[in-house]
Write a protein that holds these residues in place. Structure first.
Motif, PDB file in Angstrom:
ATOM      1  N   ALA A   1      -6.835  18.023  36.837  1.00 41.40           N
ATOM      2  CA  ALA A   1      -6.330  18.024  37.476  1.00 41.40           C
ATOM      3  C   ALA A   1      -5.788  19.153  37.930  1.00 41.40           C
ATOM      4  O   ALA A   1      -5.736  19.755  38.990  1.00 41.40           O
ATOM      5  N   GLN A   2      -5.350  20.194  37.489  1.00 39.55           N
ATOM      6  CA  GLN A   2      -5.399  21.328  37.474  1.00 39.55           C
ATOM      7  C   GLN A   2      -5.958  22.268  38.402  1.00 39.55           C
ATOM      8  O   GLN A   2      -6.114  22.985  39.573  1.00 39.55           O
ATOM      9  N   THR A   3      -7.054  21.946  38.037  1.00 39.34           N
ATOM     10  CA  THR A   3      -8.633  22.829  39.307  1.00 39.34           C
ATOM     11  C   THR A   3      -8.314  22.218  40.349  1.00 39.34           C
ATOM     12  O   THR A   3      -9.057  23.106  41.548  1.00 39.34           O
ATOM     13  N   ASN A   4      -8.387  20.597  40.141  1.00 36.25           N
ATOM     14  CA  ASN A   4      -8.269  20.033  41.658  1.00 36.25           C
ATOM     15  C   ASN A   4      -7.227  20.257  42.183  1.00 36.25           C
ATOM     16  O   ASN A   4      -7.080  20.930  43.756  1.00 36.25           O
ATOM     17  N   VAL A   5      -5.908  20.708  41.921  1.00 35.35           N
ATOM     18  CA  VAL A   5      -4.925  21.406  43.136  1.00 35.35           C
ATOM     19  C   VAL A   5      -4.519  22.260  43.565  1.00 35.35           C
ATOM     20  O   VAL A   5      -4.527  22.916  45.062  1.00 35.35           O
ATOM     21  N   GLU A   6      -5.679  23.329  42.447  1.00 35.20           N
ATOM     22  CA  GLU A   6      -5.769  24.876  43.218  1.00 35.20           C
ATOM     23  C   GLU A   6      -6.884  25.294  43.743  1.00 35.20           C
ATOM     24  O   GLU A   6      -6.904  26.057  44.727  1.00 35.20           O
ATOM     25  N   SER A   7      -8.011  24.314  44.003  1.00 35.65           N
ATOM     26  CA  SER A   7      -9.042  24.816  45.018  1.00 35.65           C
ATOM     27  C   SER A   7      -7.787  23.060  46.117  1.00 35.65           C
ATOM     28  O   SER A   7      -8.670  23.804  47.174  1.00 35.65           O
ATOM     29  N   LEU A   8      -7.709  22.549  46.280  1.00 32.98           N
ATOM     30  CA  LEU A   8      -6.580  22.081  47.830  1.00 32.98           C
ATOM     31  C   LEU A   8      -6.174  22.762  47.784  1.00 32.98           C
ATOM     32  O   LEU A   8      -6.477  22.638  49.022  1.00 32.98           O
ATOM     33  N   LYS A   9      -5.909  24.233  48.178  1.00 28.19           N
ATOM     34  CA  LYS A   9      -5.295  25.569  48.946  1.00 28.19           C
ATOM     35  C   LYS A   9      -6.231  25.975  49.550  1.00 28.19           C
ATOM     36  O   LYS A   9      -5.174  25.787  51.000  1.00 28.19           O
ATOM     37  N   GLU A  10      -7.341  26.231  49.511  1.00 31.62           N
ATOM     38  CA  GLU A  10      -8.454  26.474  50.213  1.00 31.62           C
ATOM     39  C   GLU A  10      -8.497  25.508  51.930  1.00 31.62           C
ATOM     40  O   GLU A  10      -8.810  26.343  52.429  1.00 31.62           O
ATOM     41  N   PHE A  11      -7.819  23.704  51.215  1.00 30.11           N
ATOM     42  CA  PHE A  11      -8.248  23.490  52.114  1.00 30.11           C
ATOM     43  C   PHE A  11      -6.539  22.714  52.435  1.00 30.11           C
ATOM     44  O   PHE A  11      -6.414  22.078  53.624  1.00 30.11           O
ATOM     45  N   ASN A  12      -6.202  23.839  52.774  1.00 26.99           N
ATOM     46  CA  ASN A  12      -4.475  23.365  53.326  1.00 26.99           C
ATOM     47  C   ASN A  12      -3.670  22.440  52.690  1.00 26.99           C
ATOM     48  O   ASN A  12      -2.760  21.409  53.482  1.00 26.99           O
ATOM     49  N   PHE A  13      -5.075  21.324  51.470  1.00 27.25           N
ATOM     50  CA  PHE A  13      -4.362  20.254  51.268  1.00 27.25           C
ATOM     51  C   PHE A  13      -4.461  19.161  51.983  1.00 27.25           C
ATOM     52  O   PHE A  13      -4.429  17.968  51.480  1.00 27.25           O
ATOM     53  N   PHE A  14      -5.379  19.680  52.982  1.00 28.61           N
ATOM     54  CA  PHE A  14      -6.409  18.502  54.149  1.00 28.61           C
ATOM     55  C   PHE A  14      -4.723  17.985  54.745  1.00 28.61           C
ATOM     56  O   PHE A  14      -4.963  16.569  54.957  1.00 28.61           O
ATOM     57  N   THR A  15      -3.646  18.541  54.787  1.00 31.48           N
ATOM     58  CA  THR A  15      -2.468  18.226  55.137  1.00 31.48           C
ATOM     59  C   THR A  15      -1.819  18.681  55.975  1.00 31.48           C
ATOM     60  O   THR A  15      -1.171  20.155  56.057  1.00 31.48           O
ATOM     61  N   PHE A  16      -1.149  18.321  57.398  1.00 29.37           N
ATOM     62  CA  PHE A  16      -0.465  19.168  58.300  1.00 29.37           C
ATOM     63  C   PHE A  16       0.435  19.103  58.587  1.00 29.37           C
ATOM     64  O   PHE A  16       0.591  17.585  58.928  1.00 29.37           O
ATOM     65  N   ALA A  17       1.641  19.938  59.553  1.00 30.60           N
ATOM     66  CA  ALA A  17       3.270  19.599  58.886  1.00 30.60           C
ATOM     67  C   ALA A  17       3.731  19.587  60.425  1.00 30.60           C
ATOM     68  O   ALA A  17       3.384  21.259  60.479  1.00 30.60           O
ATOM     69  N   LYS A  18       4.116  19.013  61.576  1.00 32.03           N
ATOM     70  CA  LYS A  18       4.642  19.832  62.595  1.00 32.03           C
ATOM     71  C   LYS A  18       6.027  19.302  62.689  1.00 32.03           C
ATOM     72  O   LYS A  18       6.211  18.100  62.854  1.00 32.03           O
ATOM     73  N   ALA A  19       7.407  20.412  62.572  1.00 33.64           N
ATOM     74  CA  ALA A  19       8.463  19.781  63.051  1.00 33.64           C
ATOM     75  C   ALA A  19       9.311  19.999  64.221  1.00 33.64           C
ATOM     76  O   ALA A  19       9.044  21.403  64.528  1.00 33.64           O
ATOM     77  N   ASP A  20       9.262  19.487  64.950  1.00 34.16           N
ATOM     78  CA  ASP A  20       9.649  19.324  66.441  1.00 34.16           C
ATOM     79  C   ASP A  20       8.778  20.464  66.902  1.00 34.16           C
ATOM     80  O   ASP A  20       9.504  21.374  67.926  1.00 34.16           O
ATOM     81  N   GLY A  21       7.213  20.332  66.907  1.00 35.65           N
ATOM     82  CA  GLY A  21       6.030  21.032  67.427  1.00 35.65           C
ATOM     83  C   GLY A  21       6.116  22.588  67.304  1.00 35.65           C
ATOM     84  O   GLY A  21       5.281  23.127  67.349  1.00 35.65           O
ATOM     85  N   LYS A  22       6.716  22.992  65.813  1.00 35.86           N
ATOM     86  CA  LYS A  22       7.118  23.741  65.495  1.00 35.86           C
ATOM     87  C   LYS A  22       6.020  23.082  63.670  1.00 35.86           C
ATOM     88  O   LYS A  22       5.929  22.757  63.266  1.00 35.86           O
ATOM     89  N   LYS A  23       4.744  24.502  63.395  1.00 32.18           N
ATOM     90  CA  LYS A  23       4.171  24.273  62.272  1.00 32.18           C
ATOM     91  C   LYS A  23       4.511  24.221  61.067  1.00 32.18           C
ATOM     92  O   LYS A  23       6.393  25.212  61.101  1.00 32.18           O
ATOM     93  N   ALA A  24       5.339  23.965  60.423  1.00 31.98           N
ATOM     94  CA  ALA A  24       5.749  23.478  58.827  1.00 31.98           C
ATOM     95  C   ALA A  24       4.501  24.152  57.199  1.00 31.98           C
ATOM     96  O   ALA A  24       3.839  23.268  57.535  1.00 31.98           O
TER      97      ALA A  24
END
Length: 212
Positions: free
Chosen positions: A82-105
């Motif tokens: 599990a630890q290796t998985n979450v560490e590897s996710l960082k390279e892919f931006n956790f496959f999660t992308f957010a914007k608040a009122d149009g600005k990147k979060a």
């Protein structure tokens, strides 16, 4: 091929490097559930994910992993993976992308992460906290793999929940279509030239939260 001990996401990195851009289609399937989490002041604080890997990938990932009971894997036994998985996710931006009122979060490192083995599949649970809580009129979240090496499909029942959100907030969830029409527009030259680097955006799961 990277061995299992380097983690599920480590394997994805190794495999994706060998996949030609002309073969942009998923090789790993994830069934997801997510919660958008808010603080007492009504500001969004992060996202809580639960990602269940397909059974074939689970079987491969567990090869060589020791357990006290055959066919049973405890949270403690799965902890290094599990630890290796979450560490590897960082390279892919956790496959999660957010914007608040149009600005990147932006997000911080995952917390409260663990792997669960149940019904012959592995599920990765983790919280993805924002670097700073955001109080916005419109929050937009997308979950997808830009390379489309991983296919994210959200659960049919209760795929997304708001936790602690102001009562007046309304959520909309848009699943991706099959992408057939858009894919036809991408000819072979697009693939070979590398113009499909964000091909997976056509298959994004889109969550929008509107608050007055």
């Amino acid at each position: 091929m990277v061995r299992v001990l380097f983690g599920l996401l480590g394997l994805i990195v190794a495999w994706s490097a060998c996949v030609s851009s002309a073969n942009a289609h998923p090789h790993v399937w994830i069934t997801a559930r997510s919660e958008v989490v808010y603080g007492p002041d009504g500001a969004m604080t992060g996202v809580r994910h639960a990602w269940t890997f397909d059974d074939m990938f689970t079987t491969y990932a567990l090869q060589g992993l020791a357990s006290k009971t055959k066919g049973v894997y405890t949270r403690e036994e799965l902890a290094p993976l599990a630890q290796t998985n979450v560490e590897s996710l960082k390279e892919f931006n956790f496959f999660t992308f957010a914007k608040a009122d149009g600005k990147k979060a932006k997000f911080n490192e995952p917390t409260d992460y663990y792997l669960e083995y149940k019904d012959s599949t592995l599920t990765l649970h983790f919280v993805l906290p924002l670097k700073a809580p955001v109080a916005s009129k419109q929050l937009a979240l997308e979950v997808f793999d830009p390379s489309y090496f991983i296919d994210f499909k959200f659960e049919d029942k209760d795929p997304i929940k708001l936790v602690g959100a102001p009562a007046a907030c309304q959520m909309e969830f848009q699943r991706p279509n099959d992408g057939t029409e858009n894919a036809q527009r991408l000819n072979e030259n697009n693939f070979m030239s590398g113009d499909n680097s964000n091909y997976g955006a056509m298959f994004a799961n889109k969550i929008t939260v509107n608050c007055p």
